[in-house]
Design an enzyme around this catalytic site. Structure first.
Site, mmCIF file in Angstrom:
data_model
loop_
_atom_site.group_PDB
_atom_site.id
_atom_site.type_symbol
_atom_site.label_atom_id
_atom_site.label_comp_id
_atom_site.label_asym_id
_atom_site.label_seq_id
_atom_site.Cartn_x
_atom_site.Cartn_y
_atom_site.Cartn_z
ATOM 1 N N TRP A 104 0.876 -1.173 0.000
ATOM 2 C CA TRP A 104 0.000 0.000 0.000
ATOM 3 C C TRP A 104 0.924 1.236 0.000
ATOM 4 O O TRP A 104 1.793 1.349 0.884
ATOM 5 C CB TRP A 104 -0.845 -0.062 1.278
ATOM 6 N N ASP B 232 0.014 -5.098 9.980
ATOM 7 C CA ASP B 232 -1.084 -4.221 9.567
ATOM 8 C C ASP B 232 -2.288 -5.102 9.242
ATOM 9 O O ASP B 232 -2.236 -5.920 8.317
ATOM 10 C CB ASP B 232 -0.620 -3.442 8.318
ATOM 11 N N ALA C 91 -6.067 -4.747 8.151
ATOM 12 C CA ALA C 91 -7.039 -3.741 7.697
ATOM 13 C C ALA C 91 -8.236 -4.340 6.973
ATOM 14 O O ALA C 91 -9.156 -3.619 6.606
ATOM 15 C CB ALA C 91 -6.342 -2.723 6.783
ATOM 16 N N LYS D 120 -12.706 -0.977 6.943
ATOM 17 C CA LYS D 120 -13.377 -1.929 6.047
ATOM 18 C C LYS D 120 -14.196 -2.944 6.831
ATOM 19 O O LYS D 120 -15.326 -3.252 6.482
ATOM 20 C CB LYS D 120 -12.350 -2.677 5.193
HETATM 21 C C1 LIG Z 1 -3.125 -2.121 3.884
HETATM 22 C C2 LIG Z 1 -3.821 -0.983 4.528
HETATM 23 N N1 LIG Z 1 -3.489 -0.634 5.771
HETATM 24 C C3 LIG Z 1 -4.082 0.377 6.410
HETATM 25 C C4 LIG Z 1 -5.073 1.109 5.805
HETATM 26 C C5 LIG Z 1 -5.633 2.251 6.608
HETATM 27 O O1 LIG Z 1 -6.955 2.430 6.572
HETATM 28 P P1 LIG Z 1 -7.682 3.581 7.408
HETATM 29 O O2 LIG Z 1 -6.696 4.598 7.780
HETATM 30 O O3 LIG Z 1 -8.712 4.101 6.464
HETATM 31 O O4 LIG Z 1 -8.289 2.894 8.577
HETATM 32 C C6 LIG Z 1 -5.453 0.801 4.493
HETATM 33 C C7 LIG Z 1 -6.476 1.581 3.805
HETATM 34 O O5 LIG Z 1 -6.700 1.525 2.644
HETATM 35 C C8 LIG Z 1 -4.813 -0.284 3.845
HETATM 36 O O6 LIG Z 1 -5.130 -0.651 2.609
#
Ligand SMILES: Cc1ncc(COP(=O)(O)O)c(C=O)c1O
Length: 389
Positions: free
Chosen positions: A126, A207, A209, A242
């Site tokens: 990401w 991570d 998510a 999500k």
């Molecule tokens: C791999 C990954 N980590 C973390 C996040 C962080 O998401 P948020 O800050 O919207 O909770 C995302 C969001 O797209 C993601 O794809």
């Protein structure tokens, strides 16, 4: 004085959203944006979330600050959901954060404060991972994770690269539903990488998510749980964006699993101090919703049923895409085995632009597609357009 600033490039994904909106062709397809979409193309609010919100309106006694650490009940319930048996009873420091991004940023700030030099990041990843770590002053060192043309995890190369990490270095791992590739480590690979991390004295930052969108709520956390039982210390960044559909409510948490309670206390005070000088106190609405859902058997069951239905929709579309595309690109049978919302197609930039110009199919030039951006009724048509490339 502001002239000292140079204009920053637009975020490519946000720019793509603008292009998609401006396109007036009927039947345009958005495979770019990274949110779950249902059969009508909407990003729904979970039923349990709506119900929890109603109850909150009736019962929430105050809007006073929650404090830099957030709500301890939310933190306990989310930790249990994420880590199950592996996390129970473990000395941890948890902080409620503005989304998973806020959790990752706090983790990065903590690492910088600890004097951690390098953080190892598997590629591709990401894009915000590298940006967040660099902003916090960390040196990002990369390891190969996924071979796009072959559509496979490069596990041997990953292990070889991590073998060169110095004790005390941090390693970023995606728990499951890898963004952007959908490719995940097998159980054996999780065991092997966990053993390497423990043996070399590295600090994992996991991570998570997309829990619930891959193989199931527990299954999507299984690798993380394996790791937690193998290492003395770990950081876990959780996003509820999500899994609970709470994107704009900015809901998440950072946890440090520690080897004893005293260390956990020290880590907690450092995380709280870092939060205090950044956003001070976390937003609470989303966290209050998550806490209520996880603490109420009926709401939790309904939330679980709804996320399972979403997972099954994504899995069914994966199946159709893999069957339809693999005749032309044999390697794309892998779309079926990949998990979560994303796959990274081995397309040339010219092919991505052709799909956009001629067929109003939108994806970033990297070739990442959001499987949930497809409605069942349009899958065959989209496959035909890919095959015409
Ligand atoms: C791999 C990954 N980590 C973390 C996040 C962080 O998401 P948020 O800050 O919207 O909770 C995302 C969001 O797209 C993601 O794809």
């Amino acid at each position: 004085m502001f002239d000292a600033l140079t204009r920053q490039p637009d975020d490519p994904l946000l720019a793509l959203i603008g292009l998609f909106r401006a396109d007036e062709r009927a039947g345009k397809v958005d495979l770019g944006v990274g949110v779950y979409r249902d059969e009508t193309g909407a990003t729904p609010i979970f039923r349990a979330v709506k119900e929890a919100e109603k109850r909150l309106v009736e019962t929430q006694p105050t809007k006073a600050y929650v404090g830099p650490e957030g709500d301890p009940l939310f933190l306990d319930r989310l930790w249990e959901l994420t880590t199950g048996d592996a996390g129970r009873g473990r000395a941890t420091a948890g902080l409620q954060t503005p989304g998973g991004s806020g959790a990752l940023r706090l983790a990065a700030d903590l690492l910088a404060r600890m004097g951690t030099k390098g953080i190892w990041l598997g590629l591709p990843s990401w894009p915000n991972h590298a940006s967040i770590f660099k902003s916090a002053g960390l040196e990002v060192v990369t390891y190969p994770f996924f071979d796009v043309p072959a559509q496979s995890v490069q596990f041997d190369r990953m292990m070889e690269a991590l073998g060169g990490a110095a004790p005390g270095d941090a390693v970023l791992l995606h728990a499951s539903c890898h963004n952007p590739t959908g490719a995940n480590l097998t159980d054996d690979q999780w065991r092997a990488v966990s053993a390497l991390i423990a043996e070399k004295g590295l600090l994992p930052l996991v991570d998570i998510a997309y829990q619930g969108y891959g193989r199931g709520l527990d299954e999507d956390a299984a690798g993380l749980r394996t790791l937690l039982t193998a290492v003395p210390e770990a950081l876990v960044a959780v996003s509820c964006s999500k899994s609970f559909g709470l994107y704009r409510e900015r809901t998440g948490a950072i946890y440090a699993a520690c080897s004893n309670a005293e260390t956990a206390l020290s880590v907690r005070t450092n995380l709280a101090a870092l939060a205090r000088t950044s956003y001070s106190m976390p937003p609470d609405h989303g966290a209050a919703i998550v806490s209520m859902i996880l603490g109420d058997a009926a709401l939790k069951a309904d939330w679980m049923a709804e996320i399972e239905a979403m997972r099954l929709r994504v899995t069914a579309i994966r199946e159709r895409l893999a069957a339809g595309l693999s005749g032309r690109w044999q390697v794309l049978t892998s779309i079926r085995e990949q998990e979560g919302m994303f796959s990274l197609l081995p397309l040339e930039e010219a092919q991505v632009l052709k799909l956009r110009a001629e067929h109003a199919i939108y994806m970033p030039t990297s070739g990442r597609i959001n499987i949930a951006g497809l409605k069942t009724a349009e899958v065959d048509d989209v496959i035909a357009k890919f095959l015409s490339l």
